[in-house]
Design a protein around this motif. Structure first.
Motif, PDB file in Angstrom:
ATOM      1  N   GLU A 136      16.145  -8.088  -6.599  1.00 59.74           N
ATOM      2  CA  GLU A 136      15.135  -7.048  -6.421  1.00 59.74           C
ATOM      3  C   GLU A 136      15.162  -6.023  -7.548  1.00 59.74           C
ATOM      4  OE1 GLU A 136      14.558  -5.525  -2.462  1.00 59.74           O
ATOM      5  OE2 GLU A 136      15.451  -7.326  -1.617  1.00 59.74           O
TER       6      GLU A 136
ATOM      7  N   ARG B 137       4.014  -0.021  -7.309  1.00 58.11           N
ATOM      8  CA  ARG B 137       4.344  -0.195  -5.880  1.00 58.11           C
ATOM      9  C   ARG B 137       5.013  -1.547  -5.648  1.00 58.11           C
ATOM     10  NH1 ARG B 137      -0.757   1.956  -5.122  1.00 58.11           N
ATOM     11  NH2 ARG B 137      -1.562  -0.066  -4.482  1.00 58.11           N
TER      12      ARG B 137
ATOM     13  N   PRO C  71       8.986 -11.595  -8.073  1.00 57.04           N
ATOM     14  CA  PRO C  71      10.109 -10.646  -8.010  1.00 57.04           C
ATOM     15  C   PRO C  71      11.247 -11.128  -8.900  1.00 57.04           C
ATOM     16  CG  PRO C  71       9.353 -11.239  -5.812  1.00 57.04           C
ATOM     17  CD  PRO C  71       8.695 -12.182  -6.773  1.00 57.04           C
TER      18      PRO C  71
ATOM     19  N   GLU D 202       6.788  -3.153  -7.761  1.00 58.16           N
ATOM     20  CA  GLU D 202       8.135  -3.073  -8.322  1.00 58.16           C
ATOM     21  C   GLU D 202       9.105  -2.467  -7.303  1.00 58.16           C
ATOM     22  OE1 GLU D 202      10.081  -1.666 -12.496  1.00 58.16           O
ATOM     23  OE2 GLU D 202       8.565  -0.342 -11.614  1.00 58.16           O
ATOM     24  N   GLU D 203       8.630  -1.503  -6.534  1.00 59.30           N
ATOM     25  CA  GLU D 203       9.464  -0.857  -5.521  1.00 59.30           C
ATOM     26  C   GLU D 203       9.706  -1.750  -4.311  1.00 59.30           C
ATOM     27  OE1 GLU D 203       7.407   2.744  -4.654  1.00 59.30           O
ATOM     28  OE2 GLU D 203       7.867   3.624  -6.608  1.00 59.30           O
ATOM     29  N   ARG D 204       8.710  -2.561  -3.945  1.00 60.78           N
ATOM     30  CA  ARG D 204       8.816  -3.462  -2.793  1.00 60.78           C
ATOM     31  C   ARG D 204       8.286  -4.842  -3.193  1.00 60.78           C
ATOM     32  NH1 ARG D 204       6.648  -0.730   2.446  1.00 60.78           N
ATOM     33  NH2 ARG D 204       7.896  -2.380   3.348  1.00 60.78           N
TER      34      ARG D 204
ATOM     35  N   LEU E 142       6.703  -7.523  -0.655  1.00 60.95           N
ATOM     36  CA  LEU E 142       5.698  -7.042   0.280  1.00 60.95           C
ATOM     37  C   LEU E 142       4.413  -7.865   0.240  1.00 60.95           C
ATOM     38  CD1 LEU E 142       4.743  -4.836   2.282  1.00 60.95           C
ATOM     39  CD2 LEU E 142       3.939  -3.558   0.299  1.00 60.95           C
ATOM     40  N   HIS E 143       3.995  -8.279  -0.918  1.00 60.37           N
ATOM     41  CA  HIS E 143       2.689  -8.922  -1.070  1.00 60.37           C
ATOM     42  C   HIS E 143       2.736 -10.419  -0.806  1.00 60.37           C
ATOM     43  CE1 HIS E 143       2.450  -5.111  -3.241  1.00 60.37           C
ATOM     44  NE2 HIS E 143       1.254  -5.078  -2.694  1.00 60.37           N
TER      45      HIS E 143
END
Length: 75
Positions: A44, A8, A40, A10-12, A15-16
């Motif tokens: 991206e 997850r 990251p 890796e996809e966003r 986000l964290h």
């Protein structure tokens, strides 16, 4: 669940929560009693996982960006 959390991230990747209190400012995901520290990748293009650490560990002692391996240094 740890791998699911990393996929997850890796996809966003942004986000964290960022952790500026650690050198290099990694981001952190918490899964049960484990903390996943990552950064990251440019453009991206995924994430670079620094460490997966059990939460009872002395986190400041264990969280720092890993040194590049010989493979990374020489292409």
């Amino acid at each position: 669940r740890l791998f699911e959390a990393m996929y997850r991230a890796e996809e966003r990747p942004f986000l964290h929560r960022q952790r500026p209190d650690y050198t290099g400012g990694p981001r952190q995901i918490t899964v049960f009693r484990y903390a996943i520290f990552y950064e990251p990748l440019p453009e991206e293009d995924g994430i670079f996982v620094w460490r997966v650490v059990h939460g009872v560990r002395d986190l400041p002692r264990h969280i720092r960006r890993p040194a590049p391996s010989d493979d990374e240094e020489h292409g």
